[in-house]
Design an enzyme around this catalytic site. Sequence first.
Site, PDB file in Angstrom:
ATOM      1  N   UNK A   1      14.505 -26.028  18.705  1.00 25.92           N
ATOM      2  CA  UNK A   1      14.243 -25.770  17.672  1.00 25.92           C
ATOM      3  C   UNK A   1      15.289 -25.326  16.522  1.00 25.92           C
TER       4      UNK A   1
ATOM      5  N   LYS B   1      13.405 -25.421  13.220  1.00 22.00           N
ATOM      6  CA  LYS B   1      12.594 -24.499  12.313  1.00 22.00           C
ATOM      7  C   LYS B   1      13.056 -23.538  10.903  1.00 22.00           C
ATOM      8  CE  LYS B   1      12.146 -20.686  15.999  1.00 22.00           C
ATOM      9  NZ  LYS B   1       9.988 -20.862  15.964  1.00 22.00           N
TER      10      LYS B   1
ATOM     11  N   GLY C   1       6.611 -10.847  12.022  1.00 21.37           N
ATOM     12  CA  GLY C   1       7.028  -9.688  13.135  1.00 21.37           C
ATOM     13  C   GLY C   1       7.237 -11.073  14.477  1.00 21.37           C
ATOM     14  N   MET C   2       5.983 -11.295  15.198  1.00 20.12           N
ATOM     15  CA  MET C   2       6.772 -11.858  16.233  1.00 20.12           C
ATOM     16  C   MET C   2       6.269 -13.240  16.255  1.00 20.12           C
ATOM     17  SD  MET C   2       9.465  -9.745  17.210  1.00 20.12           S
ATOM     18  CE  MET C   2       9.718  -9.910  18.876  1.00 20.12           C
TER      19      MET C   2
ATOM     20  N   ASP D   1       7.120 -17.141  24.928  1.00 22.17           N
ATOM     21  CA  ASP D   1       6.381 -15.902  24.559  1.00 22.17           C
ATOM     22  C   ASP D   1       5.570 -15.399  24.606  1.00 22.17           C
ATOM     23  OD1 ASP D   1       7.898 -17.331  21.527  1.00 22.17           O
ATOM     24  OD2 ASP D   1       5.817 -18.462  20.845  1.00 22.17           O
TER      25      ASP D   1
ATOM     26  N   GLY E   1      -5.570 -31.255  24.414  1.00 18.20           N
ATOM     27  CA  GLY E   1      -4.421 -30.502  23.469  1.00 18.20           C
ATOM     28  C   GLY E   1      -4.852 -31.548  22.047  1.00 18.20           C
ATOM     29  N   GLN E   2      -3.847 -32.345  21.558  1.00 17.22           N
ATOM     30  CA  GLN E   2      -3.472 -33.042  20.618  1.00 17.22           C
ATOM     31  C   GLN E   2      -2.644 -34.539  20.706  1.00 17.22           C
ATOM     32  OE1 GLN E   2      -6.394 -34.371  18.675  1.00 17.22           O
ATOM     33  NE2 GLN E   2      -5.411 -34.002  16.472  1.00 17.22           N
TER      34      GLN E   2
END
EC number: 2.7.9.3
Length: 452
Positions: free
Chosen positions: A63, A66, A121-122, A164, A216-217
């Site tokens: 992460u 980001k 926001g989230m 999440d 998916g991909q």
Amino acid sequence: MAEAAAAGASGETMAALVAAEGSLGPAGWSAGRSFSNYRPFEPQTLGFSPSWRLTSFSGMKGUGCKVPQETLLKLLEGLTRPALQPPLTSGLVGGQEETVQEGGLSTRPGPGSAFPSLSIGMDSCVIPLRHGGLSLVQTTDFFYPLVEDPYMMGRIACANVLSDLYAMGITECDNMLMLLSVSQSMSEKEREKVTPLMIKGFRDAAEEGGTAVTGGQTVVNPWIIIGGVATVVCQQNEFIMPDSAVVGDVLVLTKPLGTQVAANAHQWLDNPEKWNKIKMVVSREEVELAYQEAMFNMATLNRTAAGLMHTFNAHAATDITGFGILGHSQNLAKQQKNEVSFVIHNLPIIAKMAAISKASGRFGLLQGTSAETSGGLLICLPREQAARFCSEIKSSKYGEGHQAWIVGIVEKGNRTARIIDKPRVIEVLPRGASAAAAAAPDNSNAASEPSS
């Protein structure tokens, strides 16, 4: 003077809460699967050189990829809906104005206006559906490798996607898609050996979460990327909107901090220049154990914590990932309906990672800005429930590996979050000393898959 008095009161409150919480130590491995037989990944088992590294196929880790938070806020301004466009909300749900979070945007009807206003926001979206009082909750996440074990990397990626949903108290997921990018720098042999292991890790974590990967991909790209999409349709009582913290609530964290520091420090073992900057504060063995602890924590689902959010009447929550505990606390504080602020007093950190952060002059771990990958939930709980939550989550009936700490309080304020000047650092000792030495089944075909 008033501010100083308030700060003192907060300190006394935190001391009382921590005393009530009881033991601060870790409590084992993850639920559903045991990592006690885990054997550190060795590239030779796949026919690769001992120096082979999965993380060499990307320039960033986990992460930590980001976009910086302030930059992201500016970029997302382009998603603001023009005032003349129809609103995203569908009216009232359960007699209350529905809050919609669209791709990280929080949408609430603006005062005196029929049209919603948008603010950053989230991470999950909550979209009221047209029929039956149901809502679609959906999230997506992907990142680059930050551990060397392909199987564990797949598990971590899946746990991070599901987190999440768990941050909203959702324990069930109807469907997952997997997003996978295979590095064009890989040889055919590397692709054939590594890719199936990453997929298996992702699939196994999804199954542990009670869901399945149905598509998916997959593409070729300069860097390895893995992530996915998680989707659920649920009734309003199945999720907890992250906007109802009240003064007097307590902040609880369900995983220790320091995952990104541990991942970087582990890579620095092979980099003399960087290792020399930290070798006075940590040994090689301590780095290995911290790395393994971080890996196990990242691969542990936040599902149990999500279920207990309902049991103990949580008012709001978020998961701690790329913006660090401070960044995500600030995002959560901005969502609150009440005029509150979050104050963090305690930082549970994997042992020695705070010292590495200081010695290296990087990460900002004690400032709360160090990125985390597949981190814990930060939950706003009623004060009288917080200690019980921390005790309950460690119960053996949920399996092993869950832990929680009281880290802060909710005060009257202006929807901000901060860490006190000298937070208490709780050193979380690695649990992998015995696991690292334990014999594991032959993993020549399954890499270092944990035992069931």
